[in-house]
Design a protein around this motif. Structure first.
Motif, mmCIF file in Angstrom:
data_model
loop_
_atom_site.group_PDB
_atom_site.id
_atom_site.type_symbol
_atom_site.label_atom_id
_atom_site.label_comp_id
_atom_site.label_asym_id
_atom_site.label_seq_id
_atom_site.Cartn_x
_atom_site.Cartn_y
_atom_site.Cartn_z
ATOM 1 N N LEU A 85 0.773 -1.237 -0.136
ATOM 2 C CA LEU A 85 0.045 -0.111 0.031
ATOM 3 C C LEU A 85 0.866 1.239 -0.043
ATOM 4 N N THR A 86 2.036 1.335 0.570
ATOM 5 C CA THR A 86 2.814 2.425 0.895
ATOM 6 C C THR A 86 3.691 2.567 -0.574
ATOM 7 N N GLY A 87 3.922 1.293 -1.043
ATOM 8 C CA GLY A 87 4.943 1.484 -2.420
ATOM 9 C C GLY A 87 6.150 1.332 -1.940
ATOM 10 N N LEU A 88 6.455 0.767 -0.559
ATOM 11 C CA LEU A 88 7.850 0.846 -0.051
ATOM 12 C C LEU A 88 8.619 -0.557 -0.583
ATOM 13 N N ALA A 112 22.120 -2.904 -11.621
ATOM 14 C CA ALA A 112 20.989 -2.240 -12.166
ATOM 15 C C ALA A 112 19.767 -2.091 -10.903
ATOM 16 N N PHE A 113 19.546 -3.155 -10.693
ATOM 17 C CA PHE A 113 18.585 -3.604 -9.399
ATOM 18 C C PHE A 113 18.911 -2.465 -8.164
ATOM 19 N N GLY A 135 15.809 -24.904 -1.010
ATOM 20 C CA GLY A 135 16.025 -23.549 -0.247
ATOM 21 C C GLY A 135 14.672 -22.803 -0.859
ATOM 22 N N LEU A 136 14.475 -22.766 -2.073
ATOM 23 C CA LEU A 136 13.311 -22.019 -2.715
ATOM 24 C C LEU A 136 11.976 -22.427 -1.967
ATOM 25 N N ARG A 137 11.709 -23.927 -1.815
ATOM 26 C CA ARG A 137 10.565 -24.319 -1.188
ATOM 27 C C ARG A 137 10.385 -23.880 0.090
ATOM 28 N N ALA A 138 11.411 -24.089 0.829
ATOM 29 C CA ALA A 138 11.455 -23.470 2.253
ATOM 30 C C ALA A 138 11.430 -22.062 2.329
ATOM 31 N N GLY A 139 11.582 -21.312 1.439
ATOM 32 C CA GLY A 139 11.385 -19.755 1.542
ATOM 33 C C GLY A 139 12.859 -19.198 1.896
ATOM 34 N N ARG A 140 13.936 -19.980 2.172
ATOM 35 C CA ARG A 140 15.164 -19.314 2.397
ATOM 36 C C ARG A 140 15.848 -18.646 1.140
ATOM 37 N N ILE A 141 15.574 -19.135 0.017
ATOM 38 C CA ILE A 141 15.994 -18.541 -1.462
ATOM 39 C C ILE A 141 14.814 -17.810 -1.937
ATOM 40 N N ASP A 142 14.854 -16.655 -2.454
ATOM 41 C CA ASP A 142 13.691 -16.052 -3.256
ATOM 42 C C ASP A 142 13.724 -16.632 -4.631
ATOM 43 N N LEU A 143 14.744 -16.556 -5.547
ATOM 44 C CA LEU A 143 14.919 -16.817 -6.612
ATOM 45 C C LEU A 143 16.257 -17.495 -7.009
ATOM 46 N N ALA A 144 16.361 -18.525 -8.130
ATOM 47 C CA ALA A 144 17.458 -19.053 -8.291
ATOM 48 C C ALA A 144 17.586 -19.633 -9.745
ATOM 49 N N GLU A 274 4.105 -21.160 -4.697
ATOM 50 C CA GLU A 274 2.888 -20.747 -3.689
ATOM 51 C C GLU A 274 3.823 -19.961 -2.627
ATOM 52 N N GLY A 275 2.917 -19.259 -1.752
ATOM 53 C CA GLY A 275 3.468 -18.860 -0.586
ATOM 54 C C GLY A 275 3.815 -17.164 -0.701
ATOM 55 N N PRO A 276 3.845 -16.334 0.367
ATOM 56 C CA PRO A 276 4.091 -15.070 0.255
ATOM 57 C C PRO A 276 5.446 -14.734 -0.151
ATOM 58 N N ARG A 277 5.605 -13.603 -0.932
ATOM 59 C CA ARG A 277 6.632 -13.169 -1.527
ATOM 60 C C ARG A 277 6.789 -11.595 -1.104
ATOM 61 N N SER A 278 7.851 -11.009 -0.811
ATOM 62 C CA SER A 278 8.115 -9.573 -0.370
ATOM 63 C C SER A 278 7.979 -9.020 -1.692
ATOM 64 N N PRO A 279 7.481 -7.771 -1.693
ATOM 65 C CA PRO A 279 7.712 -6.842 -2.885
ATOM 66 C C PRO A 279 9.048 -6.726 -3.496
ATOM 67 N N ALA A 280 10.237 -6.813 -2.478
ATOM 68 C CA ALA A 280 11.449 -6.702 -3.035
ATOM 69 C C ALA A 280 11.584 -7.861 -3.954
ATOM 70 N N ALA A 281 11.287 -9.010 -3.401
ATOM 71 C CA ALA A 281 11.675 -10.381 -4.027
ATOM 72 C C ALA A 281 10.849 -10.489 -5.343
ATOM 73 N N ARG A 282 9.793 -9.860 -5.341
ATOM 74 C CA ARG A 282 8.777 -9.985 -6.756
ATOM 75 C C ARG A 282 9.437 -9.013 -7.686
ATOM 76 N N ALA A 283 10.138 -7.953 -7.155
ATOM 77 C CA ALA A 283 10.669 -6.961 -8.032
ATOM 78 C C ALA A 283 11.738 -7.473 -8.545
ATOM 79 N N LEU A 284 12.797 -8.379 -7.906
ATOM 80 C CA LEU A 284 14.023 -8.803 -8.340
ATOM 81 C C LEU A 284 13.671 -10.126 -9.321
ATOM 82 N N ILE A 285 12.499 -10.827 -9.022
ATOM 83 C CA ILE A 285 11.963 -11.930 -9.874
ATOM 84 C C ILE A 285 11.765 -11.213 -11.351
ATOM 85 N N ASP A 286 10.950 -10.324 -11.279
ATOM 86 C CA ASP A 286 10.528 -9.480 -12.686
ATOM 87 C C ASP A 286 11.670 -8.992 -13.284
#
Length: 294
Positions: A85-88, A112-113, A135-144, A274-286
């Motif tokens: 909501l805050t765009g943070l 660049a990121f 690590g991805l499935r456990a949420g310790r790694i955001d992308l690989a 599945e599972g929550p990802r932070s906005p930062a993680a989603r931005a890096l994945i994109d």
């Protein structure tokens, strides 16, 4: 009951060890033990069986675990909603890779990121495909970046970024050195030099051999393709390499694409389905998904 106690309890359960949980949480092991004992005193029952070589859940602990995970997920979800909501864009993301894949220009992408999001901390970790997938499935790694065989790992979404042939490479004096190509059947009976189990390239080799009824004879294993090439150059066997790694040693080795069947290795970007990802993680994945395929 504090969220920190629940976090420590979940970490010890997943790692089956107080020491490993403390390392994962970046805290001292006695502090983890003290917080969980306090949680057990508040609940009036032991949650963990400490009598064996590994820590196991008691019956009560098994009953409490899903509620602890749900509580932590709810708090994380609330934080993500506020950030949305805050765009943070802040926090920490972890990217895993099987190797520092130069052709993808990862340093440039990460630089660049970081320029766009200086408040996000980035950790890069290098492991084999099986460890990164866990690590991805456990949420310790955001992308690989993983090396894939025929099917992507369960619970993950993937996007192929590199696909290349698999080569056999031998020293100039090897008996197979004169061949322009080689079949999988022709490799039977020869000492192979391969990446270890848990890597995508090894899975590609073993799946193809199983389908063809060929039993591979892996005489040497090493974790890095350059090491495989050096072992083959010293006459220790036939190195099984991705095309890019093989061509880097074209002056020292005789290279043969593997045919009938043609073997192909793939590098894919992977993230948790599945599972929550932070906005930062989603931005890096994109950002990573926008990398041009090689």
């Amino acid at each position: 009951m504090e969220l920190r106690q629940l976090e420590y309890f979940v970490a010890v359960t997943e790692e089956a060890s107080f020491t490993k949980a403390a390392a994962r949480l970046h805290v001292a092991q006695p502090g983890v033990s003290a917080q969980i004992r306090q949680l057990e005193r508040e609940l009036g029952q032991p949650l963990l069986d400490r009598s064996g070589r590994t820590v196991r859940l008691t019956e009560v602990g098994a009953a409490v675990l899903p509620y602890a995970r749900a509580a932590l997920a709810a708090v994380e979800g609330a934080r993500l909603s506020v950030d949305e909501l805050t765009g943070l864009l802040r926090g920490h993301v972890t990217i895993g890779t099987i190797d520092w894949i130069r052709s993808l220009e990862l340093p440039a992408m990460l630089a660049a990121f970081h320029r766009d999001h200086p408040n996000v901390e980035i950790t890069v970790t290098q492991e084999d495909t099986a460890t990164l997938a866990a690590g991805l499935r456990a949420g310790r790694i955001d992308l690989a970046f993983l090396s894939l065989a025929s099917e992507p790992p369960e619970g993950l979404r993937t996007q192929v970024v590199i696909e290349q042939d698999v080569y056999a490479a031998v020293a100039p004096g090897h008996e197979l050195a004169g061949r322009p190509t080689i079949t999988l059947a022709a490799l039977a009976g020869h000492d192979l030099v391969s990446l270890p189990r848990g890597t995508g390239l090894r899975a590609v080799l073993e799946e193809a051999c199983a389908d063809a009824g060929v039993r591979p004879r892996v005489a040497f294993e090493a974790a890095e393709p350059p090491v495989l090439a050096q072992l083959a150059a010293h006459g220790l066997g036939v190195a099984i390499l991705p095309e890019s790694a093989a061509r880097a040693y074209a002056d020292e080795l005789r290279l043969m694409p593997i045919v009938r069947p043609r073997l192909s290795g793939r590098i894919a970007l992977a993230w948790r389905a599945e599972g929550p990802r932070s906005p930062a993680a989603r931005a890096l994945i994109d950002r990573a998904r926008a990398l041009p395929p090689v």
